[in-house]
Design an enzyme around this catalytic site. Structure first.
Site, short mmCIF file in Angstrom:
data_model
loop_
_atom_site.label_atom_id
_atom_site.label_comp_id
_atom_site.label_asym_id
_atom_site.label_seq_id
_atom_site.Cartn_x
_atom_site.Cartn_y
_atom_site.Cartn_z
N THR A 101 40.89 54.87 47.64
CA THR A 101 41.16 55.74 48.79
C THR A 101 42.17 56.82 48.40
OG1 THR A 101 40.94 53.72 50.06
CG2 THR A 101 41.67 55.66 51.25
N HIS A 110 38.16 45.78 52.01
CA HIS A 110 37.59 47.09 52.37
C HIS A 110 36.08 47.02 52.16
CE1 HIS A 110 37.82 51.75 51.64
NE2 HIS A 110 36.90 51.42 52.52
N ASN A 163 45.19 42.38 49.25
CA ASN A 163 43.86 42.97 49.18
C ASN A 163 43.11 42.37 47.99
OD1 ASN A 163 41.78 44.77 48.30
ND2 ASN A 163 42.59 46.31 49.67
N GLU A 171 49.31 52.80 59.22
CA GLU A 171 49.63 52.36 57.86
C GLU A 171 49.88 53.63 57.06
OE1 GLU A 171 47.39 49.20 56.01
OE2 GLU A 171 47.62 50.11 54.03
N ASP A 216 39.90 43.03 47.13
CA ASP A 216 38.73 43.82 46.72
C ASP A 216 38.47 43.76 45.22
OD1 ASP A 216 38.69 44.72 49.32
OD2 ASP A 216 39.36 46.75 48.87
N HIS A 217 39.58 43.76 44.46
CA HIS A 217 39.43 43.88 43.00
C HIS A 217 38.80 42.64 42.38
CE1 HIS A 217 41.49 47.63 43.36
NE2 HIS A 217 42.42 47.02 44.08
N ARG A 220 30.74 48.73 46.64
CA ARG A 220 31.06 48.57 45.21
C ARG A 220 31.82 47.28 44.92
NH1 ARG A 220 35.53 53.26 44.23
NH2 ARG A 220 33.86 54.56 45.04
N HIS A 226 49.16 51.10 49.43
CA HIS A 226 48.48 51.85 48.38
C HIS A 226 49.41 52.16 47.22
CE1 HIS A 226 45.35 54.06 46.42
NE2 HIS A 226 44.55 53.56 47.32
N GLY A 227 49.06 51.62 46.07
CA GLY A 227 49.81 51.88 44.85
C GLY A 227 51.14 51.14 44.78
N GLU A 248 39.43 46.93 56.25
CA GLU A 248 39.53 48.38 56.11
C GLU A 248 38.13 48.96 56.17
OE1 GLU A 248 43.28 48.26 52.97
OE2 GLU A 248 41.31 48.95 52.32
N ARG A 282 33.27 48.98 51.73
CA ARG A 282 32.95 50.40 51.48
C ARG A 282 31.48 50.67 51.73
NH1 ARG A 282 36.81 53.43 48.30
NH2 ARG A 282 35.13 54.93 48.15
N1 PXP Z 1 45.93 49.90 52.18
C1 PXP Z 1 44.79 50.64 52.26
C2 PXP Z 1 44.48 51.29 53.56
C3 PXP Z 1 43.93 50.77 51.16
O1 PXP Z 1 42.81 51.51 51.26
C4 PXP Z 1 44.23 50.05 49.99
C5 PXP Z 1 43.26 50.10 48.83
O2 PXP Z 1 42.08 49.46 49.20
C6 PXP Z 1 45.41 49.29 49.94
C7 PXP Z 1 46.25 49.25 51.05
C8 PXP Z 1 45.81 48.53 48.72
O3 PXP Z 1 46.08 49.44 47.68
P1 PXP Z 1 46.35 48.91 46.22
O4 PXP Z 1 45.12 48.23 45.75
O5 PXP Z 1 46.67 50.17 45.45
O6 PXP Z 1 47.52 47.98 46.30
#
Ligand code: PXP
Length: 236
Positions: free
Chosen positions: A101, A43, A7, A151, A9-10, A49, A190-191, A70, A45
């Site tokens: 999320t 993602h 991902n 997921e 996004d960051h 952002r 996630h996480g 996403e 959004r």
């Molecule tokens: N999966 C989904 C559905 C998410 O919303 C996110 C965060 O955008 C991730 C995975 C990735 O999470 P993380 O950035 O905490 O690794």
């Protein structure tokens, strides 16, 4: 071995904090692919952002692996996703003020909207994953609604420690086995980080892990030394 969706996004979040042209999430996506990522996750959004529509178009066009978009159940975003036609979409809950999320999608509350939108993605050959908590009820309804994948939200697992984490992991394992009996593809995310991912990756039948924050955070320290050295050279 599960597939790794990275991902990015960051990367876009850093760019948007100054509205500069850099760092470019497409450039990050291409590096991730070169390093072995099996897919790129972004993602879009509602508050834009981090990732923008333009990023989605450019990343879809230029990556060689697959794009997992996403998105929340917002008509404008779902219309955009149908036009973009990524390989996969992952439907997530979204709140304006959240930092990221928080928790899985409430498939029961959103049943009517999901019933309408999932067949539209199915018709276009876009695989649909629902980002849910790992419960049998949510899995069964996801299957009934026509999802291809679930997921599991691993945020609580990641935040817990010791016996509480072990209990959460056991729940995810049981739910994973159930999802497989339903013929669903099994994803998680996630996480997940360098300490807690292995146990999730080893779950039987795990298809794909989507990981962002920990990888981008790690990359800062993997690259900060060179970044400073290169700037110092310019000062000579
Ligand atoms: N999966 C989904 C559905 C998410 O919303 C996110 C965060 O955008 C991730 C995975 C990735 O999470 P993380 O950035 O905490 O690794």
């Amino acid at each position: 071995m599960p597939l790794l969706g990275v991902n990015v996004d960051h990367v876009a979040a850093i760019r948007q904090s100054r509205f500069t042209a850099y760092p470019d999430p497409l450039k990050a996506a291409l590096i991730c692919e070169k390093a072995g990522a099996d897919g790129i996750t972004i993602h879009l959004r509602e508050d834009r952002r981090h990732i923008q529509e333009k990023d989605c178009i450019l990343i879809k066009k230029n990556i060689k692996t697959k794009l997992n978009l996403e998105l929340a159940l917002s008509p404008w975003i779902t219309d955009f996703a149908l036009k973009l036609a990524p390989a996969d979409v992952c439907i997530v809950p979204e709140k304006r003020k959240e930092l990221t999320t928080e928790g899985g999608l409430d498939v029961f509350k959103n049943e009517r909207r999901l019933k309408k939108i999932i067949p539209l993605f199915n018709k276009k050959g876009i695989r649909v994953s629902l980002f849910i908590e790992a419960t049998e009820k949510a899995i069964a309804l996801s299957k009934k609604l026509g999802a291809d994948a679930v997921e599991f939200h691993t945020g609580s697992y990641a935040n817990l420690r010791g016996a509480a984490r072990a209990k959460e992991l056991l729940g995810i394992k049981k739910a994973s086995a159930f999802a497989l009996t339903q013929g669903l593809l099994l994803n998680a995310g996630h996480g997940l980080d360098y300490e807690n991912t292995t146990a999730i990756a080893r779950i039987k039948g795990m298809n794909e892990l989507n990981i962002g924050h920990s990888i981008i955070a790690y990359a800062l320290f993997a690259g900060l030394d060179k970044a400073v050295r290169d700037m110092k050279k310019l000062l000579l």
